[in-house]
Motif scaffolding. Structure first.
Motif, mmCIF file in Angstrom:
data_model
loop_
_atom_site.group_PDB
_atom_site.id
_atom_site.type_symbol
_atom_site.label_atom_id
_atom_site.label_comp_id
_atom_site.label_asym_id
_atom_site.label_seq_id
_atom_site.Cartn_x
_atom_site.Cartn_y
_atom_site.Cartn_z
ATOM 1 N N PRO A 120 0.862 -1.404 0.133
ATOM 2 C CA PRO A 120 0.001 0.052 -0.068
ATOM 3 C C PRO A 120 0.802 1.239 -0.025
ATOM 4 O O PRO A 120 0.653 2.253 -0.459
ATOM 5 C CB PRO A 120 -0.754 -0.151 1.412
ATOM 6 N N SER A 121 2.227 1.332 0.419
ATOM 7 C CA SER A 121 2.880 2.568 0.725
ATOM 8 C C SER A 121 3.554 2.608 -0.362
ATOM 9 O O SER A 121 4.088 3.872 -0.934
ATOM 10 C CB SER A 121 3.837 2.117 1.711
ATOM 11 N N ASP A 122 3.656 1.538 -1.671
ATOM 12 C CA ASP A 122 4.149 1.980 -2.733
ATOM 13 C C ASP A 122 3.628 2.965 -3.688
ATOM 14 O O ASP A 122 4.138 3.783 -4.389
ATOM 15 C CB ASP A 122 4.206 0.525 -3.495
ATOM 16 N N VAL A 123 2.157 3.111 -3.622
ATOM 17 C CA VAL A 123 1.541 4.023 -4.409
ATOM 18 C C VAL A 123 0.837 5.164 -3.467
ATOM 19 O O VAL A 123 -0.436 4.630 -3.096
ATOM 20 C CB VAL A 123 0.394 3.456 -5.349
ATOM 21 N N PRO A 124 1.309 5.926 -2.799
ATOM 22 C CA PRO A 124 0.657 6.635 -1.828
ATOM 23 C C PRO A 124 -0.506 7.351 -2.253
ATOM 24 O O PRO A 124 -1.479 7.456 -1.410
ATOM 25 C CB PRO A 124 1.849 7.696 -1.336
ATOM 26 N N TRP A 125 -0.590 7.905 -3.460
ATOM 27 C CA TRP A 125 -1.754 8.452 -3.887
ATOM 28 C C TRP A 125 -2.973 7.649 -3.875
ATOM 29 O O TRP A 125 -4.146 7.964 -3.499
ATOM 30 C CB TRP A 125 -1.367 9.324 -5.170
ATOM 31 N N ARG A 126 -2.801 6.430 -4.545
ATOM 32 C CA ARG A 126 -3.900 5.399 -4.612
ATOM 33 C C ARG A 126 -4.442 5.027 -3.330
ATOM 34 O O ARG A 126 -5.472 5.163 -2.624
ATOM 35 C CB ARG A 126 -3.381 4.208 -5.247
ATOM 36 N N THR A 127 -3.395 4.908 -2.359
ATOM 37 C CA THR A 127 -3.935 4.414 -0.851
ATOM 38 C C THR A 127 -4.428 5.555 -0.225
ATOM 39 O O THR A 127 -5.491 5.312 0.625
ATOM 40 C CB THR A 127 -2.536 4.030 -0.224
ATOM 41 N N GLY A 128 -3.903 7.032 -0.639
ATOM 42 C CA GLY A 128 -4.706 7.995 0.144
ATOM 43 C C GLY A 128 -6.175 8.104 -0.348
ATOM 44 O O GLY A 128 -7.067 8.443 0.576
ATOM 45 N N LEU A 178 6.614 6.175 4.743
ATOM 46 C CA LEU A 178 7.044 4.631 4.897
ATOM 47 C C LEU A 178 7.842 4.300 3.522
ATOM 48 O O LEU A 178 8.653 3.598 3.658
ATOM 49 C CB LEU A 178 5.558 3.782 4.878
ATOM 50 N N ARG A 179 7.491 4.604 2.457
ATOM 51 C CA ARG A 179 8.119 4.287 1.221
ATOM 52 C C ARG A 179 9.552 4.773 1.304
ATOM 53 O O ARG A 179 10.593 4.082 0.860
ATOM 54 C CB ARG A 179 7.562 4.819 -0.217
ATOM 55 N N ALA A 180 9.681 6.060 1.566
ATOM 56 C CA ALA A 180 10.962 6.637 1.689
ATOM 57 C C ALA A 180 11.842 5.837 2.730
ATOM 58 O O ALA A 180 13.204 5.719 2.379
ATOM 59 C CB ALA A 180 10.954 8.002 2.167
ATOM 60 N N ARG A 181 11.339 5.669 3.854
ATOM 61 C CA ARG A 181 11.982 4.637 4.733
ATOM 62 C C ARG A 181 12.526 3.449 4.078
ATOM 63 O O ARG A 181 13.785 3.035 4.429
ATOM 64 C CB ARG A 181 11.298 4.580 6.130
ATOM 65 N N ARG A 182 11.520 2.811 3.653
ATOM 66 C CA ARG A 182 11.766 1.392 2.989
ATOM 67 C C ARG A 182 13.046 1.404 1.877
ATOM 68 O O ARG A 182 14.009 0.882 2.027
ATOM 69 C CB ARG A 182 10.917 0.836 2.564
ATOM 70 N N ASN A 183 12.751 2.599 1.220
ATOM 71 C CA ASN A 183 13.889 2.899 0.057
ATOM 72 C C ASN A 183 15.232 3.134 0.551
ATOM 73 O O ASN A 183 16.230 2.646 0.125
ATOM 74 C CB ASN A 183 13.491 3.991 -1.057
ATOM 75 N N ALA A 184 15.212 3.947 1.675
ATOM 76 C CA ALA A 184 16.365 4.221 2.260
ATOM 77 C C ALA A 184 17.064 2.932 2.843
ATOM 78 O O ALA A 184 18.399 2.834 2.649
ATOM 79 C CB ALA A 184 16.245 5.308 3.315
ATOM 80 N N LEU A 185 16.328 2.415 3.595
ATOM 81 C CA LEU A 185 16.962 1.118 4.115
ATOM 82 C C LEU A 185 17.345 0.007 3.096
ATOM 83 O O LEU A 185 18.515 -0.568 3.254
ATOM 84 C CB LEU A 185 15.776 0.241 5.006
ATOM 85 N N GLU A 227 27.858 -6.285 2.829
ATOM 86 C CA GLU A 227 27.763 -6.746 1.285
ATOM 87 C C GLU A 227 27.918 -5.201 0.612
ATOM 88 O O GLU A 227 28.826 -5.427 -0.488
ATOM 89 C CB GLU A 227 26.376 -7.191 0.829
ATOM 90 N N LYS A 228 27.421 -4.349 1.253
ATOM 91 C CA LYS A 228 27.773 -2.823 0.609
ATOM 92 C C LYS A 228 28.543 -1.880 1.440
ATOM 93 O O LYS A 228 28.168 -2.401 2.801
ATOM 94 C CB LYS A 228 26.521 -2.299 -0.123
ATOM 95 N N ASP A 229 28.767 -0.885 1.162
ATOM 96 C CA ASP A 229 29.214 -0.067 2.135
ATOM 97 C C ASP A 229 27.925 0.705 2.784
ATOM 98 O O ASP A 229 26.963 0.832 2.019
ATOM 99 C CB ASP A 229 30.336 1.204 1.364
ATOM 100 N N ALA A 230 28.038 0.821 4.119
ATOM 101 C CA ALA A 230 26.722 1.441 4.679
ATOM 102 C C ALA A 230 26.776 2.832 4.534
ATOM 103 O O ALA A 230 27.758 3.623 4.536
ATOM 104 C CB ALA A 230 26.933 1.203 6.089
ATOM 105 N N ARG A 231 25.646 3.083 3.707
ATOM 106 C CA ARG A 231 25.485 4.611 3.715
ATOM 107 C C ARG A 231 24.262 5.004 4.346
ATOM 108 O O ARG A 231 23.113 4.782 4.065
ATOM 109 C CB ARG A 231 25.240 5.105 2.226
ATOM 110 N N ARG A 232 24.523 6.009 5.258
ATOM 111 C CA ARG A 232 23.353 6.330 6.086
ATOM 112 C C ARG A 232 22.718 7.587 5.441
ATOM 113 O O ARG A 232 23.193 8.205 4.638
ATOM 114 C CB ARG A 232 23.787 6.974 7.408
ATOM 115 N N PRO A 233 21.187 7.308 5.329
ATOM 116 C CA PRO A 233 20.446 8.544 4.917
ATOM 117 C C PRO A 233 20.489 9.849 5.437
ATOM 118 O O PRO A 233 20.894 9.920 6.697
ATOM 119 C CB PRO A 233 19.158 8.093 4.740
#
Lengths: 461, 504
Positions: free
Chosen positions: A360-368, A426-433, A455-461
């Motif tokens: 549901p958080s993938d498409v915020p506008w539809r969920t809204g 939610l989406r932004a956080r998931r993408n960042a993670l 596995e990768k270099d940790a890049r903090r948002p």
């Protein structure tokens, strides 16, 4: 023996090939895929209990004088239909239990359909190639609402008679054809003697037949198009990950059937529903309070209660107030639902087939938007019982109606915006993670310890 | 000894005892024993007046006869009223008869008979007429006329005194100043009559001349002695009554002052009109458990709990209606359902546990009804009405607001038709007749007594769980509660699919 029968069948029909494929069909394991199944099993319970009730119901408006086992109604004139439901409820063995199970099953049936539909909507499961099945599902919802309302009205008691009276008025309010529509459904000026017969025929034949047909199409399409699935390791647009139909999924599903039947039976056994002997036979001069329809008609009741008292004069033709809240609103509502898949495609320009579901958080506008519409419907539903709430919380009904009018305008917007914002974050956080690379490789060292290697270099948002 | 009189007195004692027993049995609490004592004193006074040693002399002596009359009129009659006969009668009759009696008591005949101006004039007329007319002579000659004369004395005296002794139903309640005037005006009349007789130059009654051995002078002396007795003893007795009324007025005003002080103190303490605090304080002041129903108790309860809104003289105020025309049904309904006294000045009173004991309620009813012109008709309910008729009438007249299941509902503008699950059959019947709050008043043209009796029967059946087939009734709220439970059922099913399904 069984083996010989099976072999004989296979010999003649070639079923083995189909069965081998069918039994190994993969069903996703996610729990939300069983919401529709709850509705399906409610329908099974409805058919089974309804058949029993049909044996005893007398769909006749013939006036008779009651002299049965319920003393409070002795000597009272009532329709044969009402008397037969009284007898069914108070005299016939298991009659009340099965009637109550039937009624509870109807309430849970529509509730399950609603939740199922929300799941489909918020995960984008209606997108190509499944727009057609979304439409069939909506037809099923409307049929279920119709079956529910006609069933609720059959006993010809005071409460349902009041509901029919409202339905009749709402039908009459339709411009130009209102009178014809009302005559078609009611068979004459309300209260007409033909009404119960028509309701009965619609309830026990027309609607169940249509429901069965639409369900067959609904399930057939799922079979053909296969299930969608949530994103996850190994899940792609070209496969379905899940348990095989036999034995895993079949066991689960049969278990669910038993669970549904058990819970509906428990409801029917322990909780009184629609005690028609207390309401008494319908009499147009009488009314009881509080008077509500079953919950799934509550939003229409609420719309009538909140609706403005407009009486428009167009070409010397009056369009009365119930038309806007009772006809136009549900018409707009269902039209919006029917065209949603196409509407969304126009907005997103995404005509691609999708087998993987959105979170549901993938498409915020539809969920809204969905949350806003849901909030709208929920406010209306609650407004449908404003008098009961007024009594409980001690606010005047008038104030509550105005409160609900404000809420009806404000709450959907607020809920929609909040949900939209929440989904976005939610989406932004998931993408960042996901970008942060949370996966870690662990390897055993020679000395027996463990070593971590990002596995990768940790890049903090 | 006149055995007929003794028999009559014994009969009266038996009747009174029977009434007391019935009253005590019907009304939960017991009658105030002072009433019983007053009745005992009445019997004693009657015995003293009509039996030896006085009676044998009365035939021969005007003085003795006058003493008899004094006892009857100034002692027996008021004592009889103090024994609360009408309250007992109303409280112990069965409902049909009490209703009929109540109707009679509110009727024009009784109201005329008890009108203070009439009773005063009637009493005086009897006193004067009896002594200055052939009646007296006839009474001395014919025993039957004598009995009639005594009955006339007693009746007129009882009517005279009932105007100022307010126990039980009172048709023409008078405030203290009026009562004082009433008694005050009677005093010179008695004195004038006594003086008039004292100044007579001739023996008025030939009977006494004969009984004094034909001596007119002896008869005249006897006549003058009797007149003096009437003048002095009668005057003294009336004076005692006068002082008693004045004392009662004083006590009334003092209590009123105390109550106003308490109110004022409470206001000062709270710094604002805190109705609840005031109510509690006044309740603490007024709570005197174990005190039986008397007019005085009713008056003090009224002053403490009711007068701040309904006014010291029942005249009402901006916050509350006047009670001068309130019916017995209405007071009983509001008090027994705990709707009064209330702590809210606006909005609806809820059915609560009454703060008064049944005895206190009866005392309040006695007091208020002693000053109200309202109907004293009590509803006739025996909980044996016709169920099917009652159901049909309930659905037609009550269900639109109270609901088919009597759970109650909103009726708009914040008013609520309450649930009837706590109401007794009497309270339901009273509510129908009284129409509390915004409820319509259903009079006998709309719903007959039989209709009401049938309706309360059905309400009573609704209150029992006989009709609740099919399991828990879910508050009798209909589809609203059913919808919520259905969603709970679906919630349970979702928990189940969550358990048998996976979450990824």
């Amino acid at each position: 023996m069984i083996r010989r029968v099976v072999l004989a069948l296979d010999d003649r029909l070639g079923t083995a090939h189909f069965m081998r494929k069918a039994l190994r069909k993969a069903f996703p394991d996610h729990w939300s895929f069983m919401l529709g199944e709850i509705a399906l099993y409610c329908f099974v319970v409805l058919l089974a209990t309804g058949t029993y009730l049909g044996f005893f119901f007398d769909a006749s408006a013939q006036p008779i004088t009651y002299n049965g086992s319920y003393p409070s109604l002795h000597g009272i004139q009532m329709s044969a239909a009402y008397a037969s439901v009284l007898r069914l409820s108070l005299d016939i063995r298991a009659g009340l239990l099965l009637r109550q199970i039937h009624h509870w099953a109807a309430l849970v049936f529509v509730a399950a359909i609603t939740v199922h539909m929300c799941r489909i909507f918020f995960t984008g499961a209606f997108r190509r190639p499944r727009e057609l099945n979304w439409i069939v599902g909506l037809v099923l919802l409307i049929l279920a609402l119709g079956a529910g309302f006609t069933g609720y009205s059959l006993p010809d008691d005071l409460l349902s008679g009041t509901g029919l009276r409202i339905a009749y008025s709402v039908l009459l309010s339709v411009p130009v054809v209102g009178g014809y529509l009302a005559f078609l459904f009611f068979g004459g000026d309300f209260p007409a003697t033909q009404t119960i017969g028509r309701l009965f025929f619609t309830h026990v034949l027309v609607l169940p037949a249509l429901l069965v047909a639409a369900m067959a199409i609904h399930l057939g399409m799922i079979w053909r198009q296969k299930h969608t699935q949530f994103r996850g390791p190994g899940r792609t647009e070209n496969n379905v990950i899940g348990s095989p139909l036999w034995p895993n999924y079949a066991m689960k599903s049969v278990g669910l059937l038993f669970a549904v039947a058990a819970i509906l039976t428990a409801l029917g056994a322990f909780f009184q529903i629609n005690p028609i002997w207390l309401y008494g036979p319908y009499n147009p001069a009488n009314v009881s309070s509080p008077a509500q329809p079953d919950w799934y008609i509550g939003w229409l009741e609420g719309a009538l209660r909140l609706g403005p008292s407009w009486d428009w004069q167009i070409f010397n033709h009056t369009i009365p107030a119930p038309f806007f809240a009772g006809v136009l609103l549900p018409l707009v509502f269902f039209t919006l639902l029917f065209v949603w898949p196409f509407l969304e495609r126009r907005i997103t320009h995404d005509g691609q087939p999708h087998q993987l579901l959105d979170h549901p958080s993938d498409v915020p506008w539809r969920t809204g938007v969905g949350a806003a519409v849901l909030a709208f419907a929920i406010v209306l539903t609650f407004a449908g019982s404003d008098d009961v709430q007024a009594k409980i919380v001690g606010i005047s009904v008038e104030r509550l109606v105005n409160l609900y009018r404000i809420m009806l305008l404000v709450l959907p917007v607020a809920v929609g915006l909040l949900t939209f914002q929440f989904a976005r974050e939610l989406r932004a956080r998931r993408n960042a993670l996901a970008e942060a690379g949370t996966r870690i490789a662990i390897s055993r060292t020679d000395s027996g310890g463990f070593a971590e290697q990002p596995e990768k270099d940790a890049r903090r948002p | 000894m006149n055995y007929a009189i003794v028999l009559l007195l014994l009969l009266a004692i038996g009747l009174y005892g029977w009434l007391v027993r019935r009253y005590d049995a019907q009304r939960i609490h017991q009658i105030n024993r002072w009433h019983v004592a007053a009745f005992g004193a009445t019997i004693a006074a009657l015995y003293l007046a009509l039996e030896p040693p006085l009676e044998p002399f009365a035939d021969g002596s005007f003085f003795a006869h006058m003493a008899q009359h004094m006892l009857l009129v100034y002692v027996a009659a008021p004592l009889f009223l103090l024994s609360a006969p009408m309250m007992l009668l109303l409280g112990s009759l069965d409902l049909t008869k009490a209703r009929r009696l109540g109707r009679f008591l509110s009727g024009p005949f009784w109201r005329f008979l008890t009108f203070p101006v009439f009773t005063w004039l009637f009493f005086m007329a009897v006193m004067w007429g009896a002594h200055f007319s052939p009646l007296y002579e006839l009474a001395l000659t014919y025993p039957a006329v004598h009995i009639l004369e005594h009955a006339l004395f007693l009746t007129s005296a009882v009517l005279f005194w009932q105007a100022i002794i307010h126990i039980g139903p009172v048709s023409w309640p008078m405030n203290f100043p009026l009562r004082i005037v009433y008694v005050f005006l009677a005093m010179p009349q008695g004195a004038f009559l006594g003086l008039a007789l004292y100044q007579t130059r001739v023996a008025l009654y030939s009977h006494y001349v004969a009984s004094h051995g034909g001596s007119a002078a002896a008869a005249l002396a006897d006549q003058h002695a009797g007149a003096a007795l009437m003048w002095i003893a009668g005057g003294l007795l009336l004076f005692v009554v006068f002082m008693a009324v004045v004392a009662m007025w004083g006590r009334y005003e003092r209590r009123l002052g105390e109550q106003l002080d308490a109110q004022f103190d409470a206001q000062l303490r709270s710094g604002a009109i805190s109705a609840i605090a005031l109510g509690l304080a006044l309740f603490a002041l007024g709570a005197r458990p174990g005190v039986a129903a008397t007019l005085d108790q009713g008056r003090s309860l009224y002053q403490i709990h009711c007068s701040s809104c309904h006014g010291a003289n029942l005249q009402g105020s901006a916050n509350a209606p006047s009670l001068r025309d309130v019916s017995l049904d209405a007071i009983d309904f509001y008090l027994t359902t705990g709707r009064m006294p209330t702590s809210v000045l606006s909005g609806q009173n809820q059915h609560r546990t009454p703060i008064f004991s049944p005895a206190e309620i009866d005392a309040l009813i006695a007091f208020v009804m002693s000053r109200s012109h309202g109907s004293r008709v009590v509803p006739l309910v025996d909980n044996a009405g016709n169920l099917a008729r009652g159901r049909a009438l309930f659905i037609a007249n009550c269900a639109a607001c109270h609901g088919a299941t009597a759970t109650g509902g909103s009726v708009g503008y914040g008013w609520i038709a309450p649930s009837l699950d706590r109401a007794t059959v009497t309270q339901v019947a009273q509510a129908i007749r009284v129409g509390p709050g915004v409820m319509p008043q259903f009079d006998e043209h709309t719903l007959t007594d039989r209709d009401v009796n049938d309706i309360v029967r059905y309400v009573n059946v609704l209150q029992t769980d006989v009709v609740n087939a099919g399991g828990l009734p879910l508050g009798d709220l209909g589809p609203v509660a059913e919808g919520l439970v259905a969603w709970l059922g679906l919630g349970l099913l979702i928990v189940i699919i969550r358990l048998i399904g996976s979450s990824a």
